[in-house]
Scaffold this active site. Structure first.
Site, PDB file in Angstrom:
ATOM      1  N   HIS A 245       1.464   6.843   2.829  1.00 46.59           N
ATOM      2  CA  HIS A 245       0.827   7.745   2.822  1.00 46.59           C
ATOM      3  C   HIS A 245       1.178   9.125   3.659  1.00 46.59           C
ATOM      4  O   HIS A 245       2.042   8.845   4.510  1.00 46.59           O
ATOM      5  CB  HIS A 245      -0.525   7.587   2.534  1.00 46.59           C
ATOM      6  CG  HIS A 245      -1.092   7.008   3.834  1.00 46.59           C
ATOM      7  ND1 HIS A 245      -1.387   7.571   5.164  1.00 46.59           N
ATOM      8  CD2 HIS A 245      -1.545   5.881   4.084  1.00 46.59           C
ATOM      9  CE1 HIS A 245      -1.877   6.764   6.189  1.00 46.59           C
ATOM     10  NE2 HIS A 245      -1.933   5.558   5.303  1.00 46.59           N
TER      11      HIS A 245
ATOM     12  N   HIS B  48       1.206   8.135   7.380  1.00 45.25           N
ATOM     13  CA  HIS B  48       2.687   7.537   7.816  1.00 45.25           C
ATOM     14  C   HIS B  48       3.917   8.464   7.750  1.00 45.25           C
ATOM     15  O   HIS B  48       4.427   8.165   8.736  1.00 45.25           O
ATOM     16  CB  HIS B  48       2.866   6.225   7.019  1.00 45.25           C
ATOM     17  CG  HIS B  48       1.999   5.192   6.832  1.00 45.25           C
ATOM     18  ND1 HIS B  48       1.315   4.989   5.615  1.00 45.25           N
ATOM     19  CD2 HIS B  48       1.446   4.529   7.741  1.00 45.25           C
ATOM     20  CE1 HIS B  48       0.615   3.857   5.827  1.00 45.25           C
ATOM     21  NE2 HIS B  48       0.511   3.544   7.206  1.00 45.25           N
TER      22      HIS B  48
ATOM     23  N   LYS C 212       0.771  -1.107   0.076  1.00 52.85           N
ATOM     24  CA  LYS C 212       0.072   0.043   0.002  1.00 52.85           C
ATOM     25  C   LYS C 212       1.062   1.194  -0.046  1.00 52.85           C
ATOM     26  O   LYS C 212       1.870   1.027   0.489  1.00 52.85           O
ATOM     27  CB  LYS C 212      -1.000  -0.014   1.306  1.00 52.85           C
ATOM     28  CG  LYS C 212      -1.958  -1.152   1.286  1.00 52.85           C
ATOM     29  CD  LYS C 212      -3.246  -0.618   1.603  1.00 52.85           C
ATOM     30  CE  LYS C 212      -4.051  -1.900   2.002  1.00 52.85           C
ATOM     31  NZ  LYS C 212      -4.352  -1.743   3.452  1.00 52.85           N
TER      32      LYS C 212
HETATM   33  N1  ARG Z   1       0.450  -0.340  10.023  1.00 48.01           N
HETATM   34  C1  ARG Z   1      -0.532   0.319  10.980  1.00 48.01           C
HETATM   35  C2  ARG Z   1      -1.091   1.385   9.848  1.00 48.01           C
HETATM   36  O1  ARG Z   1      -0.900   1.715   8.710  1.00 48.01           O
HETATM   37  C3  ARG Z   1       0.210   1.049  11.795  1.00 48.01           C
HETATM   38  C4  ARG Z   1       0.917   0.166  12.992  1.00 48.01           C
HETATM   39  C5  ARG Z   1       1.306   0.728  14.208  1.00 48.01           C
HETATM   40  N2  ARG Z   1       1.847   0.138  15.249  1.00 48.01           N
HETATM   41  C6  ARG Z   1       1.162  -0.944  15.848  1.00 48.01           C
HETATM   42  N3  ARG Z   1       1.938  -1.573  16.715  1.00 48.01           N
HETATM   43  N4  ARG Z   1      -0.138  -1.171  15.712  1.00 48.01           N
HETATM   44  O2  ARG Z   1      -2.377   1.992  10.261  1.00 48.01           O
END
Ligand code: ARG
Length: 567
Positions: free
Chosen positions: A129, A132, A126
């Site tokens: 964005h 992030h 993905k």
């Molecule tokens: N990959 C997730 C997202 O894009 C964020 C992860 C954040 N860290 C965690 N330990 N949940 O929304």
């Protein structure tokens, strides 16, 4: 030295009814300079002394002992106003900065303590964005700030590299994908396939079933499925790493969601043993109705695990591996419920460290779309935004300072710095609107403004050919004008602001502070001639300029921003 503390001490010898701490919490910074540097309102004492505040103020000033740091104490309308004696204050502040230099503001308070910082965490296949980006930039700043305070930081990129979506991607790739196209277009093509899957699945629901099948295969270690997954991951990481390179961000660990694949089973068993797991329509959940929250889903009816299952497992793994004093998670506000839910599960499991898990949420970034020229398909690629920022900065430099050396390097530092600074300038919980005109305005409250101020200080120092000064010979008392004093006050506040930013997990405290410093310095710069001043004054002013240069550089570095010497 801490002026507020000093005044607190002086007052506490005169007021036995309040502790020094209480006194300090009542002390105010008056809005106008004529009212002194600190003011103590006597209204709270009226009940205790049974007297009118103006009379109390009048009587108290007789009892306040003299101090070398205080020039004058006045009683006005129920307030006691303190005027500092600038010379010892300024000499103390500038000497501290010039002696400690790049360490000014650092501390050993975190020594021996481990802090886990979970940030960035984009999802494989993905786009990386703008949300992030916020997580990356806030996380990196909190990392640098904590490290500066002596904590041992462990930065983890908890990549979204596991989950049912990979089953969908495999189906889509097998049906409609081409190896060449993915190799050429990367994430954009993977995302395209993912979107196509959803479109097709609307007509054709059995695709969902097929996708679940592939994900189950992945969970069971099927090689064919896993090699495709690995390839998607490689393609994605290549792109993510380009972004990290541009931002100058790195991680201590890339243990993402897939890392916990073989570690979840014992945790699910533990939940069972602790009688926390319930069946619900074939799925397994932890009931949270006592906490007024929807249940936390642990496994789906087909047995597959979820985002929360992996987070619970990861937290326990991290506690065992890093024995953290805090483990912080930087994500968008929308994930509040997710974190509240699984933090509660950890508590219910009986882990007393549940309160060391901290969610650090942030607001949304909206784009002034249309103004973003680079749009490929429907996705705004962060990498394009970063590159565009560098390009736009290059054009500004070309116009303002065409003879600058290292144009490329400077444009990169300033273009990237502008984006990072914009992200860190507001309370993180606030939503921000991304606007090119705003973030690249060299005269606004922006990264380029602070960087420009830093470069200005560097240029003065260069012209003056400043060598190491013997600080004992600098006549700091000559810096007694308001503009210089104001600069020193901001410099003095720097170490405390860093600690507060760490405590409140709020980098904007630091970015605001260095903005204050840049503004105070520019006022000084316009009011106080430096290079043409008489020798003694010139030396004192140069000591101030150098202190500002050092602290701006320290502050920018902690925010993850470069400080070029020339702009
Ligand atoms: N990959 C997730 C997202 O894009 C964020 C992860 C954040 N860290 C965690 N330990 N949940 O929304």
């Amino acid at each position: 030295m801490d002026l507020k503390y000093e005044i607190g001490q002086l007052l506490s010898t005169a007021i036995s009814e309040l502790t020094q701490e209480e006194i300090m919490s009542i002390l105010e910074v008056p809005g106008r300079m004529e009212m002194g540097d600190y003011a103590f309102p006597c209204f709270r004492l009226a009940k205790v002394y049974r007297k009118a505040p103006p009379q109390i103020a009048q009587e108290l000033i007789e009892k306040i002992p003299a101090s070398p740091f205080i020039k004058r104490v006045e009683a006005v309308n129920g307030y006691i106003n303190f005027f500092m004696n600038p010379a010892p204050f300024i000499s103390h502040v500038l000497t501290s900065v010039l002696e400690q230099r790049e360490k000014y503001g650092s501390s050993i308070m975190g020594e021996g303590k481990n802090i886990v910082i979970d940030y960035s965490a984009p999802n494989i296949a993905k786009p990386f964005h703008i949300g992030h980006l916020r997580s990356t930039v806030i996380g990196n700043a909190l990392y640098q700030i904590h490290a500066f305070l002596g904590y041992n930081c462990i930065g983890i990129n908890h990549l979204g590299d596991w989950g049912t979506q990979f089953g969908k991607l495999i189906v889509a790739y097998k049906k409609w994908g081409s190896k060449e196209e993915i190799e050429e277009k990367g994430i954009q093509e993977l995302n395209h396939l993912y979107v196509k899957f959803h479109e097709e699945a609307e007509q054709n629901p059995e695709l969902e079933e097929e996708a679940r099948g592939w994900f189950t295969k992945m969970e069971h270690g099927d090689e064919g499925a896993l090699s495709l997954w690995k390839w998607f991951k490689e393609i994605s990481l290549k792109e993510f790493n380009r972004v990290y390179d541009l931002l100058g961000v790195s991680f201590d660990s890339y243990a993402g969601e897939s890392f916990y694949n073989d570690k979840m089973e014992p945790i699910i068993q533990e939940l069972k043993d602790k009688k926390l797991l319930e069946k619900s329509e074939g799925a397994e959940i932890v009931d949270l109705s006592e906490e007024d929250m929807p249940p936390c889903l642990i496994t789906k009816k087909d047995g597959s695990t979820l985002y929360a299952t992996r987070d619970i497992t990861a937290a326990i793994y991290r506690k065992n591996t890093y024995d953290f004093t805090r483990c912080i998670y930087i994500t968008a506000l929308e994930q509040n419920l997710h974190f509240a839910q699984w933090f509660t599960v950890i508590r219910k499991m009986g882990y007393d460290w549940h309160d060391k898990l901290v969610h650090v949420p942030f607001g949304m970034v909206s784009m002034e779309t249309g103004k973003l020229s680079t749009r490929k398909g429907n996705v705004i690629l962060l990498e394009d935004i970063l590159k565009e920022s560098i390009e736009k900065t290059k054009a500004i430099i070309e116009e303002k300072n065409p003879n600058l050396e290292n144009k490329e390097e400077t444009a990169k530092a300033v273009g990237i710095g502008a984006i990072i600074f914009n992200d860190l300038y507001n309370n993180r919980i606030k939503d921000i609107v991304f606007s090119w005109d705003k973030i690249l305005n060299f005269d606004g409250e922006t990264g380029p403004y602070v960087q420009y101020t830093h470069a200005r200080a560097c240029s003065v120092l260069k012209k003056a050919e400043v060598k190491e000064q013997n600080l004992e010979e600098v006549a700091f008392e000559l810096l007694d004008d308001d503009a210089s004093i104001q600069v020193c006050k901001v410099l003095e506040g720097f170490p405390k602001v860093i600690q507060e930013a760490a405590e409140r997990l709020e980098p904007s405290l630091l970015s605001r502070h260095i903005m204050d410093l840049a503004q105070a310095f520019n006022k000084f710069y316009h009011e106080c001639p430096i290079l043409i001043a008489e020798e003694e004054i010139k030396r004192a002013r140069l000591a101030l300029v150098e202190s500002v240069q050092i602290v701006l550089q320290n502050g920018l570095r902690l925010l993850g921003i470069d400080a070029p010497k020339q702009m």
